[in-house]
Design an enzyme around this catalytic site. Sequence first.
Site, mmCIF file in Angstrom:
data_model
loop_
_atom_site.group_PDB
_atom_site.id
_atom_site.type_symbol
_atom_site.label_atom_id
_atom_site.label_comp_id
_atom_site.label_asym_id
_atom_site.label_seq_id
_atom_site.Cartn_x
_atom_site.Cartn_y
_atom_site.Cartn_z
ATOM 1 C CB CYS A 53 -31.119 -1.918 60.130
ATOM 2 S SG CYS A 53 -32.486 -3.017 59.681
ATOM 3 C CG ASP A 55 -30.295 -7.176 57.927
ATOM 4 O OD1 ASP A 55 -29.347 -7.979 58.008
ATOM 5 O OD2 ASP A 55 -31.095 -7.169 56.972
ATOM 6 N NE ARG A 57 -28.749 -8.879 55.361
ATOM 7 C CZ ARG A 57 -29.441 -8.521 54.290
ATOM 8 N NH1 ARG A 57 -29.104 -9.013 53.097
ATOM 9 N NH2 ARG A 57 -30.448 -7.666 54.400
ATOM 10 C CG HIS A 109 -28.947 -2.455 55.771
ATOM 11 N ND1 HIS A 109 -29.379 -3.498 54.970
ATOM 12 C CD2 HIS A 109 -29.763 -2.454 56.845
ATOM 13 C CE1 HIS A 109 -30.403 -4.099 55.551
ATOM 14 N NE2 HIS A 109 -30.663 -3.487 56.688
ATOM 15 C CB CYS A 112 -33.223 -1.872 54.399
ATOM 16 S SG CYS A 112 -34.106 -1.809 55.979
#
Length: 220
Positions: A53, A55, A57, A109, A112
């Site tokens: 992803c 993202d 993080r 994750h 999400c």
Amino acid sequence: MYKKQLENPVLKASFENILAGNAEWVKQVKEDTTGKLQQLAKGQSPELLWIGCADSRVPANQITNTQPGEVFVHRNIANMCVHSDMNMLSVLDYAVNVLKVKHIIVAGHYGCGGVAAALSRKQFGIIDNWLCHIKDVYRFHSDEIDAIEDEEQKVSRLVELNVAEQVFNLCTTSIVQNAWKERNDLAVHGMVIDIATGKLIDLDITFTDSVGLGKVFAFK
């Protein structure tokens, strides 16, 4: 002619932090006594393709504790493997046929935002068209998802199911199918990251050949 300085002090300060971080990295490369970092300028030979992803993080190298040159990475919203996505397919083709990676990990994750957005009925803009692919995963598993009362658990379960579907999508590409005809050292895995602990959880979804994909998906 096109050069222009940042006038906003907040933007200027945050941009300077980026440059300062790079300066620190340059120092580390220069002081590397092993020569491994300098060697990267000559090429790469990673064994892992990470499809994750976008993202912020969930960076692949930190999660797998790997160094530059060890992981080939493709990231998008909600770690999707869409058959018409030429960006993903180009990365996959290069990783499999040129770099000869041995492992492909599709990494979702928990928490999400893309998956959570797909479960809602809100409009978010152009991304809604991308989220339709996740909504399709929900459509395949709506009975199971709808039976879960807790909203956070709904999202978590759809995260897992989405990973499973994307692994399947990846395995049914001509790229992976043809690679399996020529070699027996390519595995595709489905995993989920628990951001709170940093743990990379194996969902026990691993394919090393076309068995189990269904006859219409396994090319001759």
